[in-house]
Design an enzyme around this catalytic site. Structure first.
Site, PDB file in Angstrom:
ATOM      1  N   HIS A  31       0.837  -1.203   0.000  1.00 31.48           N
ATOM      2  CA  HIS A  31       0.000   0.000   0.000  1.00 31.48           C
ATOM      3  C   HIS A  31       0.873   1.255   0.000  1.00 31.48           C
ATOM      4  CE1 HIS A  31      -2.609   2.981   2.250  1.00 31.48           C
ATOM      5  NE2 HIS A  31      -3.405   2.632   1.261  1.00 31.48           N
ATOM      6  N   HIS A  73      -0.788  10.137  -3.155  1.00 32.03           N
ATOM      7  CA  HIS A  73      -2.095   9.727  -2.660  1.00 32.03           C
ATOM      8  C   HIS A  73      -3.114  10.853  -2.648  1.00 32.03           C
ATOM      9  CE1 HIS A  73      -5.211   9.125   0.416  1.00 32.03           C
ATOM     10  NE2 HIS A  73      -5.269   7.925  -0.124  1.00 32.03           N
TER      11      HIS A  73
HETATM   12  O1  G3P Z   1      -6.597   1.700  -2.807  1.00 32.12           O
HETATM   13  C1  G3P Z   1      -6.734   0.890  -1.683  1.00 32.12           C
HETATM   14  C2  G3P Z   1      -6.552   1.793  -0.556  1.00 32.12           C
HETATM   15  O2  G3P Z   1      -5.349   2.432  -0.835  1.00 32.12           O
HETATM   16  C3  G3P Z   1      -7.676   2.762  -0.507  1.00 32.12           C
HETATM   17  O3  G3P Z   1      -7.425   3.734   0.337  1.00 32.12           O
HETATM   18  O4  G3P Z   1      -7.146   6.120   0.595  1.00 32.12           O
HETATM   19  O5  G3P Z   1      -5.175   4.627   0.825  1.00 32.12           O
HETATM   20  O6  G3P Z   1      -6.145   5.090  -1.400  1.00 32.12           O
HETATM   21  P1  G3P Z   1      -6.416   4.945   0.056  1.00 32.12           P
HETATM   22 CA    CA Z   2      -5.038   3.734  -2.928  1.00 25.05          CA
END
Ligand code: G3P
Ligand code: CA
Length: 351
Positions: A31, A73
């Site tokens: 992530h 992000h």
């Molecule tokens: O994309 C999966 C997860 O990353 C969703 O949350 O806000 O971290 O993009 P975010």
């Molecule tokens: Ca994401």
């Protein structure tokens, strides 16, 4: 895909006539890179994720004023960069500095660091120190080239998992984020599931457009993943017949019927992991029927986001390892988004 973890079988799954991708074991999705150890979405965090054995590496993608695709992000810059110091006066009325208001050349001047809270303190004090090293903003193309290079030099394949970040916001600014991302993916050899790629978004209307119009027009067959949010997070907006933008509803995506409808567009869903538990406060380890319903509809389930900090763990889990083992082996998910790819690989190896 000989050496690829995916070691996946591409199986034609009968339900609803949709192809379903079944991996030999649950996927570890880094992530924002190995963001538990190095600032999120830096090339350094991607290299570490690769070295830690992640199966897929995530890229959140936003467009600049001059139409470059950068991996970041937030739609805004102040949480993870020194933009306020370098470009005073460039904030909008809401006090934020938007990526879409800056050129790539300007973004390259910024120092990227660990995320800060609004009071300026580190969001995760135990992680890499805020502001002590100089990391940079990079483009999607640069990251894909880095990944290709690592694959060539190590002989190990890793998948990519780009997210169309708020396509609705880009449309509001006259920009077509999805088309631009798809062209870059195509030009870098990502054309179908066999190329180890998932394309994700919270924006259902845009995923439907990608599925119905853009993929066929570009000759692509990429697997799509619908991210699911709580409505109050305001993750996506939809334009009504009257031309007005309104917050999109995500609640329907969690019913059996909603999941079957989603399966006509996407290959998988990405819910918050708490959405898979019966108790919203997660005091006990009891899962609801979400995974079964999604699997019955022919959808993969890749929940987000698994972190090791105690404030990020549900009350029933004493460690990230415990939490991951529960989701991987008891809840039966098909993959996990985690800031700590090494710990997820370790948890997966316990069985
Ligand atoms: O994309 C999966 C997860 O990353 C969703 O949350 O806000 O971290 O993009 P975010
Ligand atoms: Ca994401």
């Amino acid at each position: 895909m000989p050496t690829f973890i995916f070691n996946c079988l591409l199986v034609l799954y009968g339900l609803m006539g949709m192809p379903r991708l079944v991996a030999a074991e649950p996927l570890v999705i880094a992530h924002r890179g190995a963001s538990g150890y190095l600032p999120e979405h830096t090339l350094e965090s991607k290299v570490l994720a690769f070295a830690q054995g992640a199966d897929f590496i995530e890229q959140d993608v936003v467009m600049t004023r001059d139409d470059h695709l950068v991996v970041i992000h937030d739609l805004t810059l102040e949480r993870t960069t020194d933009v306020a110091a370098l470009f005073p006066g460039r904030a909008r009325a809401d006090g934020s500095y938007y990526v879409i208001d800056f050129t790539l050349e300007e973004l390259r001047q910024l120092a990227v660091s660990e995320g800060r809270r609004q009071d300026g303190q580190a969001a995760y004090p135990q992680r890499f120190p805020v502001g002590t090293s100089r990391f940079g903003v990079h483009t999607l193309e640069e990251e894909l080239e880095l990944i290709r290079g690592l694959e060539q030099s190590t002989g190990r394949r890793v998948g990519i998992y780009p997210e169309l970040k708020s396509p609705w916001f880009h449309h509001q600014h006259g920009k077509d984020l999805a088309s631009a991302v798809l062209r870059v993916l195509r030009d870098h050899g990502y054309r179908s599931a066999a190329d180890a790629v998932f394309l994700q978004s919270f924006d259902h209307a845009e995923l439907r457009r990608v599925h119905d119009e853009l993929l066929p027009a570009l000759g692509l067959d990429l697997p799509l993943v619908q991210l699911i949010a709580e409505n109050e997070w305001r993750e996506s907006y939809e334009r009504g017949a009257d031309g007005e933008w309104r917050p999109a509803d995500h609640t329907w995506m969690r019913s059996a019927e909603g999941l079957r409808l989603l399966a006509t567009v996407v290959d998988g869903v990405g819910p918050a992991f708490a959405m898979l538990l019966t108790d919203p406060l997660a005091t006990t380890a009891h899962s609801n029927d979400f995974v079964r319903l999604a699997h019955d509809a022919g959808l993969l389930v890749h929940p987000y986001t698994f972190r090791r900090e105690s404030a990020q763990l549900p009350p029933f889990a004493d460690s990230l390892g415990t939490l991951l083992q529960y989701f991987l082996f008891d809840v039966g998910v098909d993959g996990v988004f985690t800031d700590f790819p090494d710990l997820a690989v370790q948890a997966r190896n316990t069985r």
